[in-house]
Design an enzyme around this catalytic site. Structure first.
Site, PDB file in Angstrom:
ATOM      1  N   ASN A 117       0.977  -1.114  -0.300  1.00  0.00           N
ATOM      2  CA  ASN A 117      -0.034   0.042  -0.187  1.00  0.00           C
ATOM      3  C   ASN A 117       0.848   1.111   0.113  1.00  0.00           C
ATOM      4  OD1 ASN A 117      -2.212  -1.754   0.012  1.00  0.00           O
ATOM      5  ND2 ASN A 117      -2.346  -1.558   2.173  1.00  0.00           N
ATOM      6  N   VAL A 118       0.351   2.468  -0.495  1.00  0.00           N
ATOM      7  CA  VAL A 118       1.161   3.533  -0.655  1.00  0.00           C
ATOM      8  C   VAL A 118       0.398   4.639   0.205  1.00  0.00           C
ATOM      9  CG1 VAL A 118       1.962   3.130  -2.798  1.00  0.00           C
ATOM     10  CG2 VAL A 118      -0.247   4.265  -2.745  1.00  0.00           C
ATOM     11  N   ASP A 119      -0.492   4.259   1.097  1.00  0.00           N
ATOM     12  CA  ASP A 119      -1.486   5.373   2.002  1.00  0.00           C
ATOM     13  C   ASP A 119      -0.608   5.522   3.199  1.00  0.00           C
ATOM     14  OD1 ASP A 119      -1.795   2.978   3.626  1.00  0.00           O
ATOM     15  OD2 ASP A 119      -3.398   2.579   2.383  1.00  0.00           O
ATOM     16  N   HIS A 134       5.963  -0.421  -2.704  1.00  0.00           N
ATOM     17  CA  HIS A 134       5.630   0.650  -3.654  1.00  0.00           C
ATOM     18  C   HIS A 134       5.723   1.872  -3.389  1.00  0.00           C
ATOM     19  CE1 HIS A 134       2.919  -3.116  -5.095  1.00  0.00           C
ATOM     20  NE2 HIS A 134       4.533  -3.376  -5.597  1.00  0.00           N
ATOM     21  N   CYS A 142      11.785  14.198  -7.307  1.00  0.00           N
ATOM     22  CA  CYS A 142      12.020  15.179  -8.452  1.00  0.00           C
ATOM     23  C   CYS A 142      12.968  14.125  -9.630  1.00  0.00           C
ATOM     24  CB  CYS A 142      12.863  16.321  -8.325  1.00  0.00           C
ATOM     25  SG  CYS A 142      13.550  17.180  -9.777  1.00  0.00           S
ATOM     26  N   CYS A 196      15.067  22.631  -8.694  1.00  0.00           N
ATOM     27  CA  CYS A 196      15.776  22.513 -10.207  1.00  0.00           C
ATOM     28  C   CYS A 196      14.797  22.768 -11.174  1.00  0.00           C
ATOM     29  CB  CYS A 196      16.640  21.385 -10.187  1.00  0.00           C
ATOM     30  SG  CYS A 196      15.504  19.908 -10.586  1.00  0.00           S
ATOM     31  N   GLY A 233      -5.097  -9.005   2.992  1.00  0.00           N
ATOM     32  CA  GLY A 233      -5.728  -8.251   2.227  1.00  0.00           C
ATOM     33  C   GLY A 233      -5.313  -7.867   0.798  1.00  0.00           C
ATOM     34  N   SER A 235      -4.616  -9.846  -3.100  1.00  0.00           N
ATOM     35  CA  SER A 235      -5.047 -10.711  -4.171  1.00  0.00           C
ATOM     36  C   SER A 235      -3.953 -11.472  -4.865  1.00  0.00           C
ATOM     37  CB  SER A 235      -6.103 -10.153  -5.191  1.00  0.00           C
ATOM     38  OG  SER A 235      -5.258  -9.124  -6.037  1.00  0.00           O
ATOM     39  N   LEU A 277     -10.866  -8.078   7.691  1.00  0.00           N
ATOM     40  CA  LEU A 277      -9.687  -8.044   8.435  1.00  0.00           C
ATOM     41  C   LEU A 277      -9.844  -7.371   9.776  1.00  0.00           C
ATOM     42  CD1 LEU A 277      -7.612  -7.380   5.033  1.00  0.00           C
ATOM     43  CD2 LEU A 277      -6.998  -9.254   6.811  1.00  0.00           C
TER      44      LEU A 277
END
Length: 291
Positions: A117-119, A134, A142, A196, A233, A235, A277
């Protein structure tokens, strides 16, 4: 530990049946489990998953790395949608599942956490050492000077460049963005790197992009040192997570999968539970005395 144990304290309302959790609890009792979590763990926090009952993948095509880096129009579309969805995504808070994982980590039943997860919700729940396979949407990188900055900082800059762009709360998609009409996207102004002037990208692994090799090797090391692998959680549709299940299975480590719906790793699991879960992990933590 049997369901008929009269000495066990009364279970909270809505908890999973103890008979369903014997195998999970028994695995965690051995201590040192590695958790691999996926989008299904965050649905109770209001973030939709990809392929489960609340999955919204079918409503849009995810951005690829090649598309994002290939042209300004794609970056404008990405940041317009992401800017619109960000407030709802940023308001998400850890749920009972995240909190139970942290309790089990503190008690030693879980040795490490790898999340797809990226949360950032594992970190928000106190699991600072969770490996974000991830990356995380709370950070921006940047592509030219590699400076890492906060998403909150970028959000303020995008708001200044696009005042009044956000309307009513959108329907949140799994990656924290929202679908917008092309005419609205075309007028969006993208912010460059403050240092930059380079191209800014969320510090996440896009489709078509590889997870950094050092991060993958670190996760392999965690799995190799584990007593078991517990999937929560996910798949396991994409290889980035499935490879750790395959690694554990080859090493004959017990693999437990808790997921609502089938997974690509079901044939490798010693135990498969189709349970919600939050209640399941809360009950497992209670039975193991994790607090």
């Amino acid at each position: 530990m049997e369901a008929s144990d009269a000495s066990a304290p009364e279970r909270p309302a809505g908890s999973a049946e103890l008979a369903d959790l014997t195998g999970l609890v028994g695995t965690l009792e051995r201590r040192g489990a590695v958790v691999l979590s996926g989008a299904g763990l965050s649905t109770e926090s209001g973030i939709p998953d990809y392929r489960g009952a609340t999955g919204l993948r079918r409503t849009g095509t995810p951005m690829t790395y090649q598309e994002f880096t290939g042209g300004e129009a794609a970056r404008r579309r990405y940041w317009a949608r992401s800017h619109t969805g960000w407030p709802a995504f940023a308001r998400a808070r850890p749920n009972a599942g995240h909190r139970a994982v942290e309790l089990l980590r503190r008690s030693g039943h879980i040795g490490a956490v790898i999340t797809q997860n990226v949360d950032g919700l594992h970190h928000a729940a106190g699991t600072r050492g969770a490996v974000e396979l991830h990356g995380g949407l709370g950070r921006v990188v940047c592509l030219d000077c590699r400076r890492i900055s906060s998403r909150a900082e970028l959000d303020r800059r995008l708001e200044e460049l696009n005042r009044g762009f956000r309307g009513a709360d959108p329907v949140l998609r799994p990656d924290g963005d929202a679908l917008l009409p092309p005419a609205l996207v075309d007028g969006f102004r993208v912010a460059p790197c403050a240092d930059c002037g380079g191209v800014l990208k969320p510090d996440v692994v896009f489709f078509g992009e590889n997870v950094p090799a050092a991060r993958v090797e670190h996760c392999y090391d965690l799995v190799d040192a584990a007593g078991s692998l517990v999937v929560l959680g996910s798949s396991l549709t994409v290889l980035s997570g499935l490879r750790f299940v395959r690694r554990a299975a080859r090493a004959r480590l017990p693999v437990v999968i808790v997921n609502q719906g089938p997974t690509r790793g079901d044939d490798l699991a010693a135990l498969r539970l189709d349970l919600p879960l939050g209640p399941t992990l809360t009950e497992a933590a209670r039975l193991l005395g994790a607090h």
